[in-house]
Design an enzyme around this catalytic site. Structure first.
Site, PDB file in Angstrom:
ATOM      1  N   LYS A 190      38.699  30.557  38.933  1.00 38.14           N
ATOM      2  CA  LYS A 190      37.964  30.625  37.667  1.00 38.14           C
ATOM      3  C   LYS A 190      36.731  29.734  37.685  1.00 38.14           C
ATOM      4  CE  LYS A 190      41.720  32.092  34.622  1.00 38.14           C
ATOM      5  NZ  LYS A 190      42.516  31.799  33.406  1.00 38.14           N
ATOM      6  N   LYS A 203      42.901  41.407  41.252  1.00 39.48           N
ATOM      7  CA  LYS A 203      43.686  41.792  40.081  1.00 39.48           C
ATOM      8  C   LYS A 203      42.803  42.485  39.035  1.00 39.48           C
ATOM      9  CE  LYS A 203      46.027  39.607  36.174  1.00 39.48           C
ATOM     10  NZ  LYS A 203      46.232  38.338  35.469  1.00 39.48           N
ATOM     11  N   LYS A 223      40.563  41.826  32.299  1.00 41.06           N
ATOM     12  CA  LYS A 223      39.753  42.209  31.149  1.00 41.06           C
ATOM     13  C   LYS A 223      38.399  41.515  31.149  1.00 41.06           C
ATOM     14  CE  LYS A 223      42.463  38.966  28.360  1.00 41.06           C
ATOM     15  NZ  LYS A 223      43.492  38.869  27.332  1.00 41.06           N
TER      16      LYS A 223
END
Length: 331
Positions: free
Chosen positions: A115, A198, A201
């Protein structure tokens, strides 16, 4: 709910539209678990603010997420559904767990590293500290099991380590939770154009993602464009055929047919026809969900009542845990 039932906890961030990956990996199982477990479902809005949020859109996402919970069959009379920020004990326990977690343990978290690369302009301490708040979410309710996707398993292992440390220092004050993944094959749905990542969203390319509110035309277009390979043979091989394996995961999860049986059934099927079958199965499932979603979405007062009641019930359990922890710490 029966006190003899094991407690299972799960939470989803209201940070945007939920995806087919969220549905298959997590929320599609929630309805069936209600009769087996004492279910606690949180809308994790505190976790979502590690990324800057638009206030108006954020509030909309919170209630849309709740409407989707109800649309998949979560019953507020059987399960506790609440908004994380409305139970202040999450933040109280978060600080205490900060003081019982080692810096090196957080440094090993692979999600923070990933991230940080994506959000390089906003690498905040909340992003680093995320797993400890997750630990507070879980331990606060003495959860026996935690329903997570495969990508969260490292975080739950940290939660277990923290729980064991607390119990070693102070006696048995928290339950050491177990990871619960109800569908091993479908637990991690991958991006359509990059099946080594993965489905997320927050993906910058919407063609990687099937959103739960996508219409049939959009679903068909995305599945048709999904990456496969050139040999036109349908079988599960995650290393050499990640695209086809991902579509098999999706199709198996939505139809309930095992991948081994599907490999037999689809032996002479072309990729083109297989993609049409996958798109149709997604559309049929999501159409049912969308009808329910729009029904609940318009019941604003009902949604607010559910959150109010859920927070009240959750707070009672949270207070019991905090009282026990405050006592052993001398607070």
């Amino acid at each position: 709910m029966s006190l003899s039932k094991s407690i299972i906890f799960s939470a989803i961030q209201p940070s945007g539209q939920l995806t087919l990956g969220n549905y298959i990996g997590t929320i599609s199982h929630w309805m069936h678990m209600q009769d087996i477990y004492h279910c606690i479902y949180s809308i994790a809005d505190l976790h979502a603010i590690t990324v800057n949020q638009n206030k108006k859109l954020f509030r909309k996402n919170i209630f849309d997420t709740l409407a989707l919970y109800l649309a998949v069959g979560v019953n507020p009379k059987k399960s506790i559904i609440f908004l994380q920020s409305e139970v202040q004990e999450h933040c109280q326990l978060n600080w205490i767990l900060n003081c019982h977690t080692h810096f090196g343990e957080l440094m090993r978290m692979t999600q923070f590293k990933k991230k940080s690369k994506v959000n390089s302009s906003n690498i905040n301490i909340g992003l680093f500290n995320y797993p400890i708040l997750m630990a507070a979410d879980i331990l606060l309710y003495q959860s026996h099991k935690v329903l997570v996707g495969k990508d969260q398993m490292q975080h739950v292992e940290l939660v277990r380590d923290i729980a064991k440390r607390l119990n070693f220092l102070y006696g048995h004050i928290v339950t050491v939770p177990e990871v619960y993944i109800p569908n091993i094959n479908g637990a991690k749905i991958m991006a359509l154009l990059n099946p080594n990542n993965k489905m997320s969203k927050s993906d910058n390319n919407i063609n990687n993602v099937i959103f739960l509110l996508d219409n049939h035309e959009s679903i068909l277009k995305k599945i048709t464009r999904s990456v496969t390979d050139s040999d036109n043979k349908i079988f599960y091989d995650i290393k050499n055929k990640p695209g086809i394996s991902n579509l098999l995961n999706i199709y198996s999860s939505l139809t309930g047919i095992s991948i081994a049986v599907l490999e037999n059934m689809l032996m002479n099927t072309t990729y083109k026809h297989f993609k049409l079958l996958v798109a149709q199965s997604i559309s049929e499932k999501l159409l049912q969900l969308q009808e329910q979603f729009y029904y609940f979405k318009n019941k604003k007062n009902y949604l607010r009542d559910i959150l109010d009641f859920g927070a009240c019930v959750a707070k009672k359990q949270a207070k019991k845990t905090m009282k026990k922890i405050y006592n052993v710490l001398g607070l």
